[in-house]
Scaffold this active site. Sequence first.
Site, PDB file in Angstrom:
ATOM      1  CG  ASP A 238     -43.379 -22.658 -25.712  1.00  0.00           C
ATOM      2  OD1 ASP A 238     -42.554 -21.988 -26.376  1.00  0.00           O
ATOM      3  OD2 ASP A 238     -44.432 -23.104 -26.190  1.00  0.00           O
TER       4      ASP A 238
ATOM      5  CG  HIS B 237     -14.294 -13.065 -23.016  1.00  0.00           C
ATOM      6  ND1 HIS B 237     -14.448 -13.336 -21.686  1.00  0.00           N
ATOM      7  CD2 HIS B 237     -13.221 -13.790 -23.413  1.00  0.00           C
ATOM      8  CE1 HIS B 237     -13.503 -14.183 -21.289  1.00  0.00           C
ATOM      9  NE2 HIS B 237     -12.745 -14.464 -22.326  1.00  0.00           N
TER      10      HIS B 237
ATOM     11  CG  ASP C 149     -11.001 -17.714 -28.463  1.00  0.00           C
ATOM     12  OD1 ASP C 149     -11.206 -18.938 -28.553  1.00  0.00           O
ATOM     13  OD2 ASP C 149     -10.593 -17.165 -27.425  1.00  0.00           O
TER      14      ASP C 149
ATOM     15  CG  ASP D   8     -10.228 -22.116 -25.817  1.00  0.00           C
ATOM     16  OD1 ASP D   8     -10.488 -21.276 -26.698  1.00  0.00           O
ATOM     17  OD2 ASP D   8     -10.006 -21.816 -24.628  1.00  0.00           O
TER      18      ASP D   8
ATOM     19  CG  HIS E 141      -5.429 -13.039 -21.676  1.00  0.00           C
ATOM     20  ND1 HIS E 141      -4.618 -14.082 -22.047  1.00  0.00           N
ATOM     21  CD2 HIS E 141      -5.636 -12.306 -22.802  1.00  0.00           C
ATOM     22  CE1 HIS E 141      -4.354 -13.992 -23.341  1.00  0.00           C
ATOM     23  NE2 HIS E 141      -4.951 -12.919 -23.825  1.00  0.00           N
TER      24      HIS E 141
ATOM     25  CG  HIS F 262      -8.178 -21.993 -19.915  1.00  0.00           C
ATOM     26  ND1 HIS F 262      -8.835 -23.012 -20.540  1.00  0.00           N
ATOM     27  CD2 HIS F 262      -8.161 -20.964 -20.802  1.00  0.00           C
ATOM     28  CE1 HIS F 262      -9.212 -22.617 -21.751  1.00  0.00           C
ATOM     29  NE2 HIS F 262      -8.815 -21.377 -21.943  1.00  0.00           N
TER      30      HIS F 262
ATOM     31  CG  HIS G 202     -12.420 -21.206 -19.039  1.00  0.00           C
ATOM     32  ND1 HIS G 202     -13.056 -20.008 -18.920  1.00  0.00           N
ATOM     33  CD2 HIS G 202     -11.677 -21.096 -20.167  1.00  0.00           C
ATOM     34  CE1 HIS G 202     -12.715 -19.212 -19.924  1.00  0.00           C
ATOM     35  NE2 HIS G 202     -11.883 -19.851 -20.703  1.00  0.00           N
TER      36      HIS G 202
ATOM     37  CD  GLU H 198      -6.261 -18.749 -23.762  1.00  0.00           C
ATOM     38  OE1 GLU H 198      -6.891 -17.845 -24.330  1.00  0.00           O
ATOM     39  OE2 GLU H 198      -6.811 -19.653 -23.112  1.00  0.00           O
TER      40      GLU H 198
ATOM     41  CE1 TYR I 143      -6.163 -10.042 -27.441  1.00  0.00           C
ATOM     42  CE2 TYR I 143      -4.874  -9.937 -25.413  1.00  0.00           C
ATOM     43  CZ  TYR I 143      -5.544 -10.680 -26.364  1.00  0.00           C
ATOM     44  OH  TYR I 143      -5.619 -12.042 -26.242  1.00  0.00           O
TER      45      TYR I 143
ATOM     46  NE  ARG J  90      -7.593 -15.261 -27.279  1.00  0.00           N
ATOM     47  CZ  ARG J  90      -8.452 -14.258 -27.281  1.00  0.00           C
ATOM     48  NH1 ARG J  90      -8.071 -13.049 -26.894  1.00  0.00           N
ATOM     49  NH2 ARG J  90      -9.701 -14.419 -27.679  1.00  0.00           N
TER      50      ARG J  90
ATOM     51  CD  GLU K 168      -7.358 -20.386 -26.649  1.00  0.00           C
ATOM     52  OE1 GLU K 168      -8.106 -19.591 -27.237  1.00  0.00           O
ATOM     53  OE2 GLU K 168      -7.602 -20.847 -25.516  1.00  0.00           O
TER      54      GLU K 168
HETATM   55  N1  GLY Z   1     -12.254 -18.980 -25.472  1.00  0.00           N
HETATM   56  C1  GLY Z   1     -12.047 -18.552 -24.151  1.00  0.00           C
HETATM   57  C2  GLY Z   1     -10.644 -18.671 -23.791  1.00  0.00           C
HETATM   58  O1  GLY Z   1      -9.797 -18.647 -24.648  1.00  0.00           O
HETATM   59  O2  GLY Z   1     -10.313 -18.876 -22.665  1.00  0.00           O
HETATM   60 MN    MN Z   2     -10.113 -19.270 -26.600  1.00  0.00          MN
HETATM   61 MN    MN Z   3      -8.738 -20.396 -23.852  1.00  0.00          MN
END
Ligand code: GLY
Ligand code: MN
Ligand code: MN
Length: 439
Positions: free
Chosen positions: A39, A243, A260, A271, A350, A354, A361, A384, A388, A406, A408
């Site tokens: 609940d 992720h 991240d 982000d 990747h 974005h 996103h 970003e 890897y 990474r 970003e």
């Molecule tokens: N944190 C998710 C991305 O970098 O798109």
């Molecule tokens: Mn990110």
């Molecule tokens: Mn991102």
Amino acid sequence: MVKISKSEFERRRQRLMALMEPNSIAIVPAAREQMRSRDTEYPFRQDSDFHYLCGFPEPDAVLVLVPGRGHGEFVLFCRERDPKLELWHGYRAGPEGACAEYGADDAFPIGDIDDILPGLIEGRDRVYYSMGRSADFDRRIMAWVNLIRSKESSGAVPPGEFTDLDHMLHDLRLKKSAAELRLLARAGEITARAHCRAMRHARPGVFEYQLEAELLHEFATGGARHPAYPCIVGSGPNSCILHYTGNGRALRKGDLVLIDAGCEYQGYAADVTRTFPVGGHFNRQQRAIYSLVLEAQQAAIEAVRPGNHWNAPHEATVDVITRGLRDLGLLQGDVQELIAAEAYKEFYMHRAGHWLGLDVHDVGDYRVAGEWRQLEAGMVLTVEPGIYIAPGNTRVAPRWRGIGVRIEDDVVVTESGCRVLTDGVPRQPEAIEALMAAG
Ligand code: GLY
Ligand code: MN
Ligand code: MN
């Protein structure tokens, strides 16, 4: 405190209504509460489209735009006031508050929607709503329309056209206003501070979740109670899991830590990713990969300017990373052939970014009429790139394995180029080492 003004919400609704076909109606539901356990609900977060159009912060609400309606174009259905429930759960605006505080022209109890909304739809040629996002809401729209159809013999006129609202509304959301840019900048500042704090706390034996706690502390202290997405704190081999959110491993000396994480401030997301060494010094291989990702990011940031298309920054990262991996001996062959064969995807799988806004996103088309979209001032995106090298990659020498990097940042396109919103946390390896040493 920076806020979106009532008049800005009003401008957004007017702009949307100006894009709608004559004699149409738009219907946008608020988010629903989601159960977390038995609940107990997750903290409520308003639907981004609904928020964009009115800023009304409650669940169980439906916004309706009826251009040209004599009794008011902006109609809101919402929960009624209820002193007993408000004692337990807090303030509700009620229909009166919806008008007085949120600029609705007309507001009704949500319990009356089945009686009132068909009357607003009746006689309109076209209904705009976000199709297919919620099976339940799709069914309710059809039930309202069917009610009108059932009265056709008495002269009721049901709408004949149904149009997805997303495309139009998301095009509006793509270009940010000055107030939105201030909120995104604030989210970026708080997030940058959080990353600095996490770097200062990183040392052998500290658990990934303890760095997450430092991030969340700084977010909340800055007025951003929620992260925009679950924090990724990946140390050692976990830095290679894009992720990763387990955040349960203890840091070891010599590891890289990839964080991240970004806060949500007044609905707007940051982000940001930084990667840094436990113990405060990059080793030779880590530094080589880090420098390459940084070079790729710099090249991409330079490609963010009006007149360039959406994919230009990504192409810049592919170019730098492929060349760099070839120079380090991690890829073999001709650079152009490696790019054509997408050989870099073994290490860089990747895209370079974005859109960013109310959603991490964020919405907005990346292609227009089959072509990459041109960048325009006011658009906000992440940059970003990453590399890897999987811990189990036996194609490369062991010294390279398990390195994940990474970097970003969040950038806004300006008239002449772009502005980085998140440079309050260092990117240069020497600056990161200095910050960690000072911690
Ligand atoms: N944190 C998710 C991305 O970098 O798109
Ligand atoms: Mn990110
Ligand atoms: Mn991102």
